[in-house]
Scaffold this motif. Structure first.
Motif, PDB file in Angstrom:
ATOM      1  N   VAL A  45      15.832  -8.746  -9.516  1.00  0.00           N
ATOM      2  CA  VAL A  45      15.109  -8.364  -8.315  1.00  0.00           C
ATOM      3  C   VAL A  45      14.565  -9.037  -7.850  1.00  0.00           C
ATOM      4  O   VAL A  45      13.768 -10.100  -8.352  1.00  0.00           O
ATOM      5  CB  VAL A  45      14.491  -7.203  -9.135  1.00  0.00           C
ATOM      6  CG1 VAL A  45      13.318  -6.459  -8.795  1.00  0.00           C
ATOM      7  CG2 VAL A  45      15.711  -6.476  -9.999  1.00  0.00           C
ATOM      8  N   THR A  46      14.092  -8.908  -6.500  1.00  0.00           N
ATOM      9  CA  THR A  46      12.854  -9.355  -5.895  1.00  0.00           C
ATOM     10  C   THR A  46      11.814  -8.983  -5.713  1.00  0.00           C
ATOM     11  O   THR A  46      11.588  -7.852  -6.206  1.00  0.00           O
ATOM     12  CB  THR A  46      13.408  -9.670  -4.270  1.00  0.00           C
ATOM     13  OG1 THR A  46      13.101  -8.645  -3.480  1.00  0.00           O
ATOM     14  CG2 THR A  46      14.565 -10.893  -3.812  1.00  0.00           C
ATOM     15  N   GLN A  47      10.746  -9.186  -5.194  1.00  0.00           N
ATOM     16  CA  GLN A  47       9.265  -8.821  -5.379  1.00  0.00           C
ATOM     17  C   GLN A  47       9.489  -7.585  -4.258  1.00  0.00           C
ATOM     18  O   GLN A  47       8.094  -6.933  -4.647  1.00  0.00           O
ATOM     19  CB  GLN A  47       8.871 -10.363  -4.767  1.00  0.00           C
ATOM     20  CG  GLN A  47       8.056 -11.032  -6.086  1.00  0.00           C
ATOM     21  CD  GLN A  47       7.931 -12.113  -5.351  1.00  0.00           C
ATOM     22  OE1 GLN A  47       6.412 -12.494  -4.174  1.00  0.00           O
ATOM     23  NE2 GLN A  47       8.010 -13.432  -5.987  1.00  0.00           N
TER      24      GLN A  47
ATOM     25  N   PRO B  14      -0.291 -13.481  -8.116  1.00  0.00           N
ATOM     26  CA  PRO B  14      -0.106 -14.263  -7.619  1.00  0.00           C
ATOM     27  C   PRO B  14       0.612 -13.789  -6.757  1.00  0.00           C
ATOM     28  O   PRO B  14       0.841 -15.226  -5.579  1.00  0.00           O
ATOM     29  CB  PRO B  14       0.938 -14.718  -8.509  1.00  0.00           C
ATOM     30  CG  PRO B  14       0.502 -14.892  -9.505  1.00  0.00           C
ATOM     31  CD  PRO B  14      -0.282 -13.686  -9.933  1.00  0.00           C
ATOM     32  N   PHE B  15       1.673 -12.934  -6.557  1.00  0.00           N
ATOM     33  CA  PHE B  15       3.122 -11.825  -5.470  1.00  0.00           C
ATOM     34  C   PHE B  15       2.479 -11.381  -4.578  1.00  0.00           C
ATOM     35  O   PHE B  15       2.841 -10.612  -3.660  1.00  0.00           O
ATOM     36  CB  PHE B  15       3.125 -11.415  -6.400  1.00  0.00           C
ATOM     37  CG  PHE B  15       4.510 -12.014  -7.257  1.00  0.00           C
ATOM     38  CD1 PHE B  15       5.111 -13.042  -7.525  1.00  0.00           C
ATOM     39  CD2 PHE B  15       3.899 -12.703  -9.146  1.00  0.00           C
ATOM     40  CE1 PHE B  15       6.396 -14.370  -7.955  1.00  0.00           C
ATOM     41  CE2 PHE B  15       4.910 -12.998 -10.362  1.00  0.00           C
ATOM     42  CZ  PHE B  15       5.654 -13.929  -9.262  1.00  0.00           C
TER      43      PHE B  15
ATOM     44  N   ILE C 137      -1.001  -3.019  -7.646  1.00  0.00           N
ATOM     45  CA  ILE C 137      -0.847  -0.969  -8.418  1.00  0.00           C
ATOM     46  C   ILE C 137      -0.567  -0.490  -7.687  1.00  0.00           C
ATOM     47  O   ILE C 137       0.421   0.316  -7.565  1.00  0.00           O
ATOM     48  CB  ILE C 137      -1.294  -1.013 -10.175  1.00  0.00           C
ATOM     49  CG1 ILE C 137      -1.286  -2.812 -10.884  1.00  0.00           C
ATOM     50  CG2 ILE C 137      -0.749   0.175 -10.550  1.00  0.00           C
ATOM     51  CD1 ILE C 137       0.293  -2.585 -11.693  1.00  0.00           C
ATOM     52  N   SER C 138      -1.449  -0.033  -6.783  1.00  0.00           N
ATOM     53  CA  SER C 138      -1.682   0.758  -5.510  1.00  0.00           C
ATOM     54  C   SER C 138      -0.919   0.918  -4.814  1.00  0.00           C
ATOM     55  O   SER C 138      -0.131   2.452  -3.936  1.00  0.00           O
ATOM     56  CB  SER C 138      -2.796   1.000  -5.403  1.00  0.00           C
ATOM     57  OG  SER C 138      -3.566  -0.203  -4.444  1.00  0.00           O
ATOM     58  N   GLU C 139       0.381  -0.212  -4.350  1.00  0.00           N
ATOM     59  CA  GLU C 139       1.229  -0.699  -3.423  1.00  0.00           C
ATOM     60  C   GLU C 139       2.765  -0.247  -4.214  1.00  0.00           C
ATOM     61  O   GLU C 139       3.332   0.203  -3.200  1.00  0.00           O
ATOM     62  CB  GLU C 139       1.493  -1.993  -2.929  1.00  0.00           C
ATOM     63  CG  GLU C 139      -0.451  -2.293  -2.135  1.00  0.00           C
ATOM     64  CD  GLU C 139       0.217  -3.738  -1.547  1.00  0.00           C
ATOM     65  OE1 GLU C 139      -0.684  -4.024  -0.650  1.00  0.00           O
ATOM     66  OE2 GLU C 139       0.586  -4.924  -2.425  1.00  0.00           O
ATOM     67  N   LEU C 140       2.773   0.101  -5.171  1.00  0.00           N
ATOM     68  CA  LEU C 140       4.015   0.243  -6.067  1.00  0.00           C
ATOM     69  C   LEU C 140       3.917   2.094  -5.778  1.00  0.00           C
ATOM     70  O   LEU C 140       2.913   2.984  -5.637  1.00  0.00           O
ATOM     71  CB  LEU C 140       3.822   0.196  -7.658  1.00  0.00           C
ATOM     72  CG  LEU C 140       3.964  -2.199  -7.860  1.00  0.00           C
ATOM     73  CD1 LEU C 140       3.979  -1.771  -9.546  1.00  0.00           C
ATOM     74  CD2 LEU C 140       5.349  -2.315  -6.795  1.00  0.00           C
ATOM     75  N   GLN C 141       5.340   2.391  -5.729  1.00  0.00           N
ATOM     76  CA  GLN C 141       4.877   3.488  -5.889  1.00  0.00           C
ATOM     77  C   GLN C 141       5.466   3.943  -7.328  1.00  0.00           C
ATOM     78  O   GLN C 141       6.571   4.463  -8.062  1.00  0.00           O
ATOM     79  CB  GLN C 141       6.475   4.603  -5.316  1.00  0.00           C
ATOM     80  CG  GLN C 141       6.698   3.233  -4.033  1.00  0.00           C
ATOM     81  CD  GLN C 141       8.186   4.145  -3.512  1.00  0.00           C
ATOM     82  OE1 GLN C 141       8.582   4.763  -3.070  1.00  0.00           O
ATOM     83  NE2 GLN C 141       9.021   2.974  -2.459  1.00  0.00           N
TER      84      GLN C 141
ATOM     85  N   GLU D 224      12.895 -11.987  -9.994  1.00  0.00           N
ATOM     86  CA  GLU D 224      12.879 -13.296  -9.492  1.00  0.00           C
ATOM     87  C   GLU D 224      11.576 -14.159  -9.960  1.00  0.00           C
ATOM     88  O   GLU D 224      10.964 -13.873  -9.398  1.00  0.00           O
ATOM     89  CB  GLU D 224      13.145 -13.811  -7.919  1.00  0.00           C
ATOM     90  CG  GLU D 224      13.140 -14.722  -6.929  1.00  0.00           C
ATOM     91  CD  GLU D 224      13.651 -14.535  -6.082  1.00  0.00           C
ATOM     92  OE1 GLU D 224      14.248 -15.626  -5.256  1.00  0.00           O
ATOM     93  OE2 GLU D 224      13.244 -13.367  -5.769  1.00  0.00           O
ATOM     94  N   ASP D 225      11.354 -15.209 -10.389  1.00  0.00           N
ATOM     95  CA  ASP D 225      10.010 -16.379 -10.329  1.00  0.00           C
ATOM     96  C   ASP D 225       8.990 -15.446 -11.146  1.00  0.00           C
ATOM     97  O   ASP D 225       7.463 -15.895 -10.851  1.00  0.00           O
ATOM     98  CB  ASP D 225       9.607 -16.341  -9.032  1.00  0.00           C
ATOM     99  CG  ASP D 225      10.568 -17.713  -8.335  1.00  0.00           C
ATOM    100  OD1 ASP D 225      10.800 -18.451  -9.003  1.00  0.00           O
ATOM    101  OD2 ASP D 225      10.780 -17.365  -7.362  1.00  0.00           O
ATOM    102  N   LEU D 226       9.832 -13.902 -11.667  1.00  0.00           N
ATOM    103  CA  LEU D 226       8.369 -13.117 -12.783  1.00  0.00           C
ATOM    104  C   LEU D 226       8.683 -12.973 -13.965  1.00  0.00           C
ATOM    105  O   LEU D 226       9.777 -12.707 -14.580  1.00  0.00           O
ATOM    106  CB  LEU D 226       8.245 -12.472 -11.855  1.00  0.00           C
ATOM    107  CG  LEU D 226       6.939 -11.450 -12.955  1.00  0.00           C
ATOM    108  CD1 LEU D 226       6.124 -12.322 -12.731  1.00  0.00           C
ATOM    109  CD2 LEU D 226       6.599  -9.814 -12.154  1.00  0.00           C
TER     110      LEU D 226
END
Length: 298
Positions: free
Chosen positions: A180-182, A209-210, A214-218, A262-264
């Motif tokens: 899963v990508t960012q 870091p990415f 949280i507010s940007e997530l659905q 990915e990278d997390l």
């Protein structure tokens, strides 16, 4: 100990004469009599009464603070004296945040009871913020929590390593992806824990870091326990960050699946919390036992 103080302490915590009478197995008139005697001794009201509701007065707040300290001393005396005759007994008031109380601590408490059956343990369950507040109010002696705040009155000791993984039901089409990508994260529908949860705090920190807030997530829904999140996941196409310790059964039964990001990697520690500069023999004994238990497991 002074039974009248025990009556006062119970009424002050329950803010109900009826509930205190039930808890102490005495009549409500007896409760009223003990409180009245205390008020006569100190020549000041301890409770304000408004119909069926009661509240602590300023004097009541002061007495409650001292009563907590007195009972703490009694608890230490009882344990230390019983230890001298090789009959360890006492009461330990423990608090644990939700994930820990459901998935980590039950086998630990069972083992502790088998070794020291005369020590009674009461367990308060809540989120990290609630457990820290209970410790600061001296409602518990030890807490085990998922997050680490910056409260200087609390000592945090690393207890057990944990990993938060992104999870969905095993039939979700997302399972077929290698990673899963960012950017994918912003398109997914999330289930999250409530404000004050240590898990939520760790997720917020890991996504910084990415440049993901949280507010940007659905966020489809916030739920108050990991169990409710797992159940919701199985009946939806949502995803959620959950402790690896909480999904062992569901992974084994192929009900839930882990999505690699990915990278997390989100790792954290569970912490044992105590008040700074405060120690007692019973708390030290419990901490030693639970630490040894998981050291042996590892």
């Amino acid at each position: 100990m002074d039974f009248r103080l025990k009556v006062f302490y119970t009424v002050a915590n329950r803010l109900s004469f009826t509930k205190a009478a039930t808890e102490l197995f005495i009549s409500q008139p007896a409760i009223s009599k003990h409180i009245k005697e205390l008020e006569e001794d100190y020549k000041i009201k301890l409770f304000d009464r408004n119909g069926s509701k009661i509240a602590l007065t300023t004097a009541g707040e002061v007495l409650l603070k001292h009563t907590k300290n007195i009972f703490e001393v009694y608890r230490e005396i009882n344990f230390d004296m019983s230890t001298l005759i090789n009959q360890r007994s006492g009461l330990l008031q423990l608090g644990a945040s939700t994930t820990i109380s459901q998935y980590i601590i039950p086998p630990l408490l069972a083992r502790f009871h088998q070794k020291l059956e005369d020590i009674k343990v009461s367990l308060l369950n809540g989120n990290t913020e609630q457990i820290e507040n209970a410790l600061l109010k001296k409602e518990i002696e030890i807490g085990i929590v998922e997050g680490q705040s910056k409260n200087k009155s609390i000592k945090y000791t690393e207890f057990l390593k944990d990993e938060l993984v992104l999870v969905c039901k095993s039939t979700n089409p997302l399972v077929n992806r290698d990673e899963v990508t960012q950017d994918d994260l912003k398109k997914m529908h999330f289930l999250m824990r409530e404000q004050g949860s240590g898990t939520l705090e760790v997720i917020e920190h890991a996504l910084k870091p990415f440049d993901i807030k949280i507010s940007e997530l659905q966020i489809e829904m916030q739920l108050g326990s990991t169990e409710s999140i797992k159940s919701y996941l199985m009946h939806s196409d949502c995803v959620a960050f959950i402790s690896i310790h909480a999904i062992k059964k569901e992974l084994k039964n192929n009900e839930l699946a882990i999505l690699d990001i990915e990278d997390l990697i989100i790792e954290r520690y569970f912490y044992i919390i105590t008040l700074q500069g405060k120690t007692d023999s019973l708390s030290d004994l419990f901490i030693q036992n639970i630490s040894n238990y998981y050291n042996l497991k590892l």
